[in-house]
Design a protein around this motif. Structure first.
Motif, short mmCIF file in Angstrom:
data_model
loop_
_atom_site.label_atom_id
_atom_site.label_comp_id
_atom_site.label_asym_id
_atom_site.label_seq_id
_atom_site.Cartn_x
_atom_site.Cartn_y
_atom_site.Cartn_z
N ASN A 103 -8.08 -4.06 8.95
CA ASN A 103 -7.49 -5.24 8.31
C ASN A 103 -8.34 -5.63 7.11
O ASN A 103 -9.30 -4.93 6.76
N ASP A 104 -7.99 -6.72 6.48
CA ASP A 104 -8.70 -7.09 5.25
C ASP A 104 -9.68 -8.23 5.45
O ASP A 104 -10.05 -8.91 4.48
N ASP A 105 -10.13 -8.46 6.70
CA ASP A 105 -11.10 -9.52 6.94
C ASP A 105 -12.35 -9.33 6.10
O ASP A 105 -12.97 -10.29 5.63
N GLU A 106 -12.77 -8.07 5.94
CA GLU A 106 -13.95 -7.77 5.14
C GLU A 106 -13.59 -6.82 4.00
O GLU A 106 -14.43 -6.07 3.51
N GLY A 107 -12.33 -6.85 3.59
CA GLY A 107 -11.90 -6.02 2.47
C GLY A 107 -11.69 -4.56 2.80
O GLY A 107 -11.49 -3.74 1.90
N GLU A 108 -11.71 -4.19 4.10
CA GLU A 108 -11.59 -2.79 4.47
C GLU A 108 -10.22 -2.21 4.11
O GLU A 108 -10.12 -1.07 3.65
N LEU A 109 -9.17 -3.00 4.32
CA LEU A 109 -7.83 -2.51 4.03
C LEU A 109 -7.64 -2.26 2.54
O LEU A 109 -7.07 -1.25 2.13
N THR A 110 -8.16 -3.17 1.72
CA THR A 110 -8.07 -2.99 0.27
C THR A 110 -8.81 -1.74 -0.17
O THR A 110 -8.32 -0.95 -0.99
N LYS A 111 -10.00 -1.53 0.38
CA LYS A 111 -10.78 -0.33 0.05
C LYS A 111 -10.02 0.93 0.48
O LYS A 111 -10.00 1.92 -0.25
N ALA A 112 -9.41 0.89 1.69
CA ALA A 112 -8.69 2.05 2.19
C ALA A 112 -7.48 2.37 1.31
O ALA A 112 -7.18 3.54 1.06
N LYS A 113 -6.78 1.33 0.84
CA LYS A 113 -5.63 1.55 -0.05
C LYS A 113 -6.08 2.22 -1.34
O LYS A 113 -5.42 3.14 -1.85
N GLU A 114 -7.21 1.78 -1.88
CA GLU A 114 -7.73 2.38 -3.11
C GLU A 114 -8.13 3.83 -2.87
O GLU A 114 -7.87 4.70 -3.70
N GLN A 115 -8.78 4.08 -1.75
CA GLN A 115 -9.24 5.43 -1.43
C GLN A 115 -8.06 6.38 -1.20
O GLN A 115 -8.08 7.53 -1.62
N CYS A 116 -7.03 5.87 -0.51
CA CYS A 116 -5.88 6.71 -0.15
C CYS A 116 -4.84 6.80 -1.26
O CYS A 116 -3.94 7.64 -1.20
N GLY A 117 -4.91 5.90 -2.22
CA GLY A 117 -3.88 5.87 -3.24
C GLY A 117 -2.58 5.30 -2.73
O GLY A 117 -1.50 5.60 -3.25
N GLY A 118 -2.64 4.49 -1.72
CA GLY A 118 -1.46 3.88 -1.11
C GLY A 118 -1.80 3.33 0.25
O GLY A 118 -2.96 3.36 0.69
N ASP A 119 -0.80 2.79 0.94
CA ASP A 119 -1.04 2.21 2.27
C ASP A 119 -1.52 3.27 3.24
O ASP A 119 -0.87 4.31 3.42
N PRO A 120 -2.67 3.06 3.90
CA PRO A 120 -3.16 4.02 4.88
C PRO A 120 -2.24 4.07 6.11
O PRO A 120 -1.52 3.12 6.39
N ILE A 121 -2.29 5.18 6.81
CA ILE A 121 -1.57 5.34 8.06
C ILE A 121 -2.45 4.85 9.20
O ILE A 121 -3.62 5.26 9.30
N GLN A 122 -1.94 3.97 10.03
CA GLN A 122 -2.67 3.47 11.19
C GLN A 122 -1.73 3.53 12.40
O GLN A 122 -0.75 2.79 12.47
#
Length: 365
Positions: A103-122
């Motif tokens: 999730n984005d509590d600590e910005g992890e989701l935003t970082k993952a979107k940038e790394q993946c170039g889109g919404d990550p699969i979870q």
């Protein structure tokens, strides 16, 4: 009142969390993963990491597919869910394992979107009970409700013969000795799930988190599952671990009060909670759920973790994409789910959930 017992002990000698699980693997080739690469076509190395609770299941998954693709090596580092999410979000791992949803509590989701170039699969990997384990001389069965557990782990209940413990254990010879609660010293998805249960059902005053609250004094911290296991050898100790870290012996698991029943931490009882839980996914590729930890339905064990797999929808390297896709499809297959159940004591996903997860994983390019 319906009570049952289950005697368990902690497995000695579990490897340190930073120790990598690195064994040969192969791609999935069965009726459940029709979108995967053909038998024997996967080769190279894929590296992932995260949840230490997934370590046994990851070993089973790798072993289960290694014959078909001997040229594929899967490396999984059980460094803890927090480190796994961070590693995946920053590109250190091609795939991740976590016991707390990204999730984005600590910005992890935003970082993952940038790394993946889109919404990550979870997607969920399996459901597993969190066993509350204790070591008290002369006591091999113990009934505890959520409020009492919250009192113990917050440091407010400090003696084993406290009236709150005695009330649910009238036949036990509880000693007048100190309780030593053991928590995780690292950022842990298991710990986040456990504290979420304490908050939802037991009146825990702290904010649920993967990191143990600094405001709570006393107790001991263990690094990873293995650290908790090691600490639990001491008399008077109580802790919590994924059920895969427990086995038959003299140390008992704690029965958890749900409604009027005390329920054992079995995979079957843990799996029932998903029916009462709601989706909290942030995108069409996110299958995260909010576990109904305050359920009062009889026969449901609410101290659980839903452990997840993390992947990108696309990878720059075609070989990486094929390998990740094949490996995750095997995990979600009936064969993979049964392998984890046998090795880690987890509850397999129902086929509707697994099929939805397979559809997402099958679209990896």
């Amino acid at each position: 009142m319906n009570t049952t017992s289950l005697r368990r002990a902690l497995v000695p000698g579990i490897t340190a969390a930073a120790l990598a699980l690195s064994i040969s693997a192969c791609g999935a080739a069965n009726e459940q993963n029709s979108g995967s690469e053909g038998e024997g076509t996967l080769s190279g190395t894929i590296k992932g990491g995260g949840s230490s609770a997934q370590e046994k299941a990851q070993a089973a998954w790798v072993a289960g597919i290694q014959d078909a693709n001997p040229d594929l090596s899967v490396v999984y580092e059980p460094v803890g869910s927090g480190s796994g999410r961070e590693g995946f979000a920053t590109g250190g791992y091609l795939f991740g394992g976590t016991d707390a949803a990204l999730n984005d509590d600590e910005g992890e989701l935003t970082k993952a979107k940038e790394q993946c170039g889109g919404d990550p699969i979870q997607v969920p990997a399996y459901v597993s009970p969190i066993a509350v384990v204790f070591n008290v001389e002369g006591v091999d069965e113990l009934n505890l409700d959520a409020k009492t557990l919250a009192g113990i782990f917050s440091g407010k209940i400090t003696k084993w013969n406290d009236p709150a413990i005695a009330a649910t254990n009238p036949d036990a010879e509880l000693p007048d000795s100190a309780i030593t609660p053991v928590h995780r010293a690292d950022d842990s998805g298991t710990q986040e799930n456990f504290t979420e249960y304490l908050a939802a059902a037991g009146g825990w005053a702290e904010e649920p988190d993967g990191e143990w609250p600094a405001s709570i004094e006393g107790g001991e911290g263990g690094d990873g599952t293995s650290g908790v296991v090691t600490a639990m050898q001491g008399a008077g100790y109580i802790g919590f671990v994924d059920a895969s870290a427990a086995t038959e012996n003299d140390l008992a698991t704690v029965k958890v009060k749900v409604g009027e029943d005390f329920v054992e931490p079995t995979p079957e009882a843990a799996a029932k909670i998903l029916a009462a839980s709601k989706s909290v996914g942030t995108s069409d590729s996110d299958m995260a759920v909010e576990v109904a930890r305050d359920t009062t339905e009889a026969g449901v064990y609410p101290v659980v973790l839903v452990t997840y797999l993390l992947a990108c929808p696309t990878y720059e390297n075609a070989e990486d994409a094929a390998n990740i896709k094949g490996y995750l499809e095997y995990i979600l297959s009936e064969e993979g789910q049964e392998a984890a159940a046998e090795e880690a004591g987890s509850a397999p996903l129902d086929r509707e959930t697994a099929d939805k997860a397979l559809e997402l994983v099958g679209a990896i390019k």
